[in-house]
Design a protein around this motif. Structure first.
Motif, PDB file in Angstrom:
ATOM      1  N   LYS A 134      -4.795  14.811  -6.682  1.00 51.04           N
ATOM      2  CA  LYS A 134      -4.312  15.944  -5.896  1.00 51.04           C
ATOM      3  C   LYS A 134      -4.275  15.576  -4.412  1.00 51.04           C
ATOM      4  O   LYS A 134      -5.292  15.177  -3.843  1.00 51.04           O
ATOM      5  CB  LYS A 134      -5.220  17.151  -6.107  1.00 51.04           C
ATOM      6  CG  LYS A 134      -5.355  17.592  -7.559  1.00 51.04           C
ATOM      7  CD  LYS A 134      -4.017  18.008  -8.148  1.00 51.04           C
ATOM      8  CE  LYS A 134      -4.197  18.512  -9.577  1.00 51.04           C
ATOM      9  NZ  LYS A 134      -2.887  18.841 -10.201  1.00 51.04           N
ATOM     10  N   PRO A 135      -3.128  15.711  -3.781  1.00 53.03           N
ATOM     11  CA  PRO A 135      -3.021  15.352  -2.359  1.00 53.03           C
ATOM     12  C   PRO A 135      -3.963  16.123  -1.446  1.00 53.03           C
ATOM     13  O   PRO A 135      -4.346  15.635  -0.393  1.00 53.03           O
ATOM     14  CB  PRO A 135      -1.556  15.659  -2.039  1.00 53.03           C
ATOM     15  CG  PRO A 135      -0.852  15.596  -3.353  1.00 53.03           C
ATOM     16  CD  PRO A 135      -1.837  16.099  -4.361  1.00 53.03           C
ATOM     17  N   ASP A 136      -4.346  17.340  -1.824  1.00 55.26           N
ATOM     18  CA  ASP A 136      -5.198  18.146  -0.954  1.00 55.26           C
ATOM     19  C   ASP A 136      -6.683  17.973  -1.256  1.00 55.26           C
ATOM     20  O   ASP A 136      -7.525  18.669  -0.694  1.00 55.26           O
ATOM     21  CB  ASP A 136      -4.832  19.628  -1.083  1.00 55.26           C
ATOM     22  CG  ASP A 136      -4.962  20.141  -2.516  1.00 55.26           C
ATOM     23  OD1 ASP A 136      -5.056  19.302  -3.439  1.00 55.26           O
ATOM     24  OD2 ASP A 136      -4.961  21.367  -2.713  1.00 55.26           O
ATOM     25  N   LYS A 137      -7.030  17.036  -2.139  1.00 53.40           N
ATOM     26  CA  LYS A 137      -8.421  16.836  -2.523  1.00 53.40           C
ATOM     27  C   LYS A 137      -8.883  15.439  -2.122  1.00 53.40           C
ATOM     28  O   LYS A 137      -8.205  14.450  -2.388  1.00 53.40           O
ATOM     29  CB  LYS A 137      -8.594  17.037  -4.029  1.00 53.40           C
ATOM     30  CG  LYS A 137     -10.038  16.952  -4.499  1.00 53.40           C
ATOM     31  CD  LYS A 137     -10.135  17.219  -5.990  1.00 53.40           C
ATOM     32  CE  LYS A 137     -11.586  17.138  -6.459  1.00 53.40           C
ATOM     33  NZ  LYS A 137     -11.701  17.371  -7.923  1.00 53.40           N
ATOM     34  N   GLU A 138     -10.042  15.347  -1.487  1.00 55.87           N
ATOM     35  CA  GLU A 138     -10.571  14.059  -1.056  1.00 55.87           C
ATOM     36  C   GLU A 138     -10.896  13.180  -2.264  1.00 55.87           C
ATOM     37  O   GLU A 138     -11.497  13.635  -3.234  1.00 55.87           O
ATOM     38  CB  GLU A 138     -11.827  14.270  -0.219  1.00 55.87           C
ATOM     39  CG  GLU A 138     -12.428  12.987   0.331  1.00 55.87           C
ATOM     40  CD  GLU A 138     -13.641  13.245   1.197  1.00 55.87           C
ATOM     41  OE1 GLU A 138     -13.475  13.287   2.432  1.00 55.87           O
ATOM     42  OE2 GLU A 138     -14.741  13.432   0.631  1.00 55.87           O
ATOM     43  N   GLN A 139     -10.467  11.931  -2.213  1.00 53.09           N
ATOM     44  CA  GLN A 139     -10.784  10.940  -3.227  1.00 53.09           C
ATOM     45  C   GLN A 139     -12.012  10.159  -2.759  1.00 53.09           C
ATOM     46  O   GLN A 139     -12.204   9.953  -1.557  1.00 53.09           O
ATOM     47  CB  GLN A 139      -9.613   9.983  -3.442  1.00 53.09           C
ATOM     48  CG  GLN A 139      -8.289  10.666  -3.746  1.00 53.09           C
ATOM     49  CD  GLN A 139      -8.323  11.435  -5.049  1.00 53.09           C
ATOM     50  OE1 GLN A 139      -8.715  10.918  -6.089  1.00 53.09           O
ATOM     51  NE2 GLN A 139      -7.929  12.705  -4.995  1.00 53.09           N
ATOM     52  N   GLU A 189       0.838  -1.194   0.000  1.00 52.53           N
ATOM     53  CA  GLU A 189       0.000   0.000   0.000  1.00 52.53           C
ATOM     54  C   GLU A 189       0.876   1.248   0.000  1.00 52.53           C
ATOM     55  O   GLU A 189       1.871   1.341   0.727  1.00 52.53           O
ATOM     56  CB  GLU A 189      -0.923   0.039   1.210  1.00 52.53           C
ATOM     57  CG  GLU A 189      -1.854   1.250   1.199  1.00 52.53           C
ATOM     58  CD  GLU A 189      -2.894   1.223   2.295  1.00 52.53           C
ATOM     59  OE1 GLU A 189      -4.053   1.593   2.021  1.00 52.53           O
ATOM     60  OE2 GLU A 189      -2.541   0.844   3.435  1.00 52.53           O
ATOM     61  N   SER A 190       0.491   2.219  -0.818  1.00 51.18           N
ATOM     62  CA  SER A 190       1.196   3.502  -0.884  1.00 51.18           C
ATOM     63  C   SER A 190       0.196   4.536  -1.364  1.00 51.18           C
ATOM     64  O   SER A 190      -0.070   4.659  -2.563  1.00 51.18           O
ATOM     65  CB  SER A 190       2.393   3.413  -1.840  1.00 51.18           C
ATOM     66  OG  SER A 190       3.067   4.654  -1.929  1.00 51.18           O
ATOM     67  N   ARG A 191      -0.394   5.269  -0.422  1.00 50.95           N
ATOM     68  CA  ARG A 191      -1.460   6.211  -0.774  1.00 50.95           C
ATOM     69  C   ARG A 191      -0.864   7.530  -1.257  1.00 50.95           C
ATOM     70  O   ARG A 191      -0.941   8.564  -0.594  1.00 50.95           O
ATOM     71  CB  ARG A 191      -2.397   6.417   0.410  1.00 50.95           C
ATOM     72  CG  ARG A 191      -3.268   5.210   0.695  1.00 50.95           C
ATOM     73  CD  ARG A 191      -4.389   5.537   1.677  1.00 50.95           C
ATOM     74  NE  ARG A 191      -5.217   4.375   1.968  1.00 50.95           N
ATOM     75  CZ  ARG A 191      -6.310   4.397   2.722  1.00 50.95           C
ATOM     76  NH1 ARG A 191      -6.695   5.543   3.265  1.00 50.95           N
ATOM     77  NH2 ARG A 191      -7.010   3.305   2.941  1.00 50.95           N
ATOM     78  N   VAL A 192      -0.256   7.477  -2.429  1.00 55.12           N
ATOM     79  CA  VAL A 192       0.331   8.635  -3.088  1.00 55.12           C
ATOM     80  C   VAL A 192      -0.128   8.609  -4.540  1.00 55.12           C
ATOM     81  O   VAL A 192      -0.624   7.591  -5.022  1.00 55.12           O
ATOM     82  CB  VAL A 192       1.881   8.607  -3.017  1.00 55.12           C
ATOM     83  CG1 VAL A 192       2.370   8.603  -1.577  1.00 55.12           C
ATOM     84  CG2 VAL A 192       2.435   7.405  -3.773  1.00 55.12           C
ATOM     85  N   GLN A 236      -1.305  11.175   0.087  1.00 55.03           N
ATOM     86  CA  GLN A 236      -0.174  11.999   0.494  1.00 55.03           C
ATOM     87  C   GLN A 236       0.579  12.486  -0.734  1.00 55.03           C
ATOM     88  O   GLN A 236       0.546  11.850  -1.791  1.00 55.03           O
ATOM     89  CB  GLN A 236       0.763  11.191   1.398  1.00 55.03           C
ATOM     90  CG  GLN A 236       0.131  10.725   2.699  1.00 55.03           C
ATOM     91  CD  GLN A 236       1.067   9.835   3.492  1.00 55.03           C
ATOM     92  OE1 GLN A 236       1.905   9.135   2.933  1.00 55.03           O
ATOM     93  NE2 GLN A 236       0.931   9.861   4.807  1.00 55.03           N
ATOM     94  N   ASP A 237       1.269  13.579  -0.586  1.00 56.97           N
ATOM     95  CA  ASP A 237       2.044  14.116  -1.701  1.00 56.97           C
ATOM     96  C   ASP A 237       3.306  13.274  -1.911  1.00 56.97           C
ATOM     97  O   ASP A 237       3.813  12.657  -0.970  1.00 56.97           O
ATOM     98  CB  ASP A 237       2.439  15.565  -1.417  1.00 56.97           C
ATOM     99  CG  ASP A 237       2.884  16.297  -2.669  1.00 56.97           C
ATOM    100  OD1 ASP A 237       2.748  15.730  -3.775  1.00 56.97           O
ATOM    101  OD2 ASP A 237       3.365  17.439  -2.548  1.00 56.97           O
ATOM    102  N   LYS A 238       3.773  13.244  -3.127  1.00 55.29           N
ATOM    103  CA  LYS A 238       5.048  12.595  -3.434  1.00 55.29           C
ATOM    104  C   LYS A 238       5.725  13.375  -4.543  1.00 55.29           C
ATOM    105  O   LYS A 238       5.114  13.670  -5.580  1.00 55.29           O
ATOM    106  CB  LYS A 238       4.849  11.138  -3.864  1.00 55.29           C
ATOM    107  CG  LYS A 238       6.165  10.444  -4.179  1.00 55.29           C
ATOM    108  CD  LYS A 238       6.007   8.952  -4.431  1.00 55.29           C
ATOM    109  CE  LYS A 238       7.354   8.308  -4.711  1.00 55.29           C
ATOM    110  NZ  LYS A 238       7.246   6.828  -4.898  1.00 55.29           N
ATOM    111  N   ALA A 239       6.984  13.708  -4.348  1.00 54.42           N
ATOM    112  CA  ALA A 239       7.753  14.455  -5.344  1.00 54.42           C
ATOM    113  C   ALA A 239       8.511  13.478  -6.231  1.00 54.42           C
ATOM    114  O   ALA A 239       9.395  12.754  -5.762  1.00 54.42           O
ATOM    115  CB  ALA A 239       8.720  15.411  -4.657  1.00 54.42           C
TER     116      ALA A 239
END
Length: 283
Positions: free
Chosen positions: A86-91, A29-32, A105-108
């Motif tokens: 978008k990390p700041d938007k609810e999925q 799992e990787s919520r990015v 979460q954000d990922k660069a």
């Protein structure tokens, strides 16, 4: 292509629709963006798998046989998260009409700049674009094809030997022009190196595409597909059932490339995700 997929649907329906009763190996799992969310469908206690959807695409749902999720729900959704999330938007995923919101979460991701000598692979002409549109429709039909074979594992072997030359998610520039992020993993094996099926599946598309070159797409069931591009040759045809380790072709440099390599992509619910989340041993 539709005729081929219709025949495949009929053939796959006979394989049939059960899951392993033992604990299944799951992807990481990787919520990015470009990652995976493992979501217990809390409150849905049906005896049959709920119908789950995310961004208009059907989502894989399996029994919660893994000890990490037992007790939360009898069902687990495995959701592919697009690189555009978008990390700041609810999925929002829905299953049997119930809302299951989650956040990423954000990922660069790093940047990559490549020089492509064939200028048409950077700025296609009108005929190239028409060809690409036809081919994209074929590939989308393969990515969205739904089958329900028995699932024993959700872990993959690596399909080829070689160094990882371009990781998933890179922000790409071709001849200094920005393009879509890298939607797969590049494995820089030698010309003619073996490409093998990473898991059991059914071949749903084989083609020589403008950007991807010689390409194979395998359906592993329940919205999980894998794609192999730039091949020097293909050893399979649509409808072939392959087992883990079967040869599907060889590494090449067809399509838009700077050298011989395999572009390997993994798709969940018609969403390209990081292939290494499915690999048992990250080399």
């Amino acid at each position: 292509m539709r005729t081929v997929l219709a025949a495949l649907t009929l053939a796959l329906s006979t394989l049939t629709l059960s899951y392993s009763a033992t604990a299944m190996e799951l992807p990481e799992e990787s919520r990015v963006p470009g990652g995976i969310s493992l979501m217990p469908l809390t409150g849905l206690n049906t005896t049959t798998a709920p119908s789950a959807w995310y961004r208009g695409n059907r989502v894989m749902v399996i029994p919660s046989t893994n000890t990490d999720f037992q007790g939360q729900s009898p069902w687990l959704a495995i959701v592919g998260i697009p690189l555009s999330a978008k990390p700041d938007k609810e999925q929002l995923m829905k299953a049997d009409g119930v809302r299951f919101p989650f956040r990423v979460q954000d990922k660069a991701y790093k940047e990559q700049r490549l020089t492509v000598t064939n200028k048409r692979h950077v700025n296609p002409n009108k005929q190239d674009l028409a060809r690409y549109k036809r081919e994209k429709n074929e590939m989308t039909a393969a990515f969205t094809h739904w089958s329900s074979p028995d699932l024993a594992t959700l872990k993959f072997n690596l399909p080829a030997e070689g160094r990882f030359s371009s990781p998933f998610g890179l922000k790409r520039f071709f001849n200094d022009q920005p393009r879509n992020p890298h939607s797969g993993l590049d494995i820089a094996g030698g010309q003619g190196g073996a490409i093998k099926a990473p898991a059991t599946g059914t071949v749903v598309a084989v083609g020589d595409y403008f950007f991807n070159g010689n390409t194979v797409i395998i359906d592993h069931g329940h919205g999980l597909t894998t794609m192999y591009c730039h091949m020097s040759r293909t050893d399979v045809k649509p409808g072939d059932i392959v087992q883990t380790g079967d040869s599907i072709g060889a590494i090449g440099k067809t399509g838009r490339v700077t050298g011989p390599h395999l572009h390997w992509s993994v798709s969940l619910n018609n969403t390209r995700v990081d292939p290494l989340l499915f690999v048992d041993e990250k080399l």
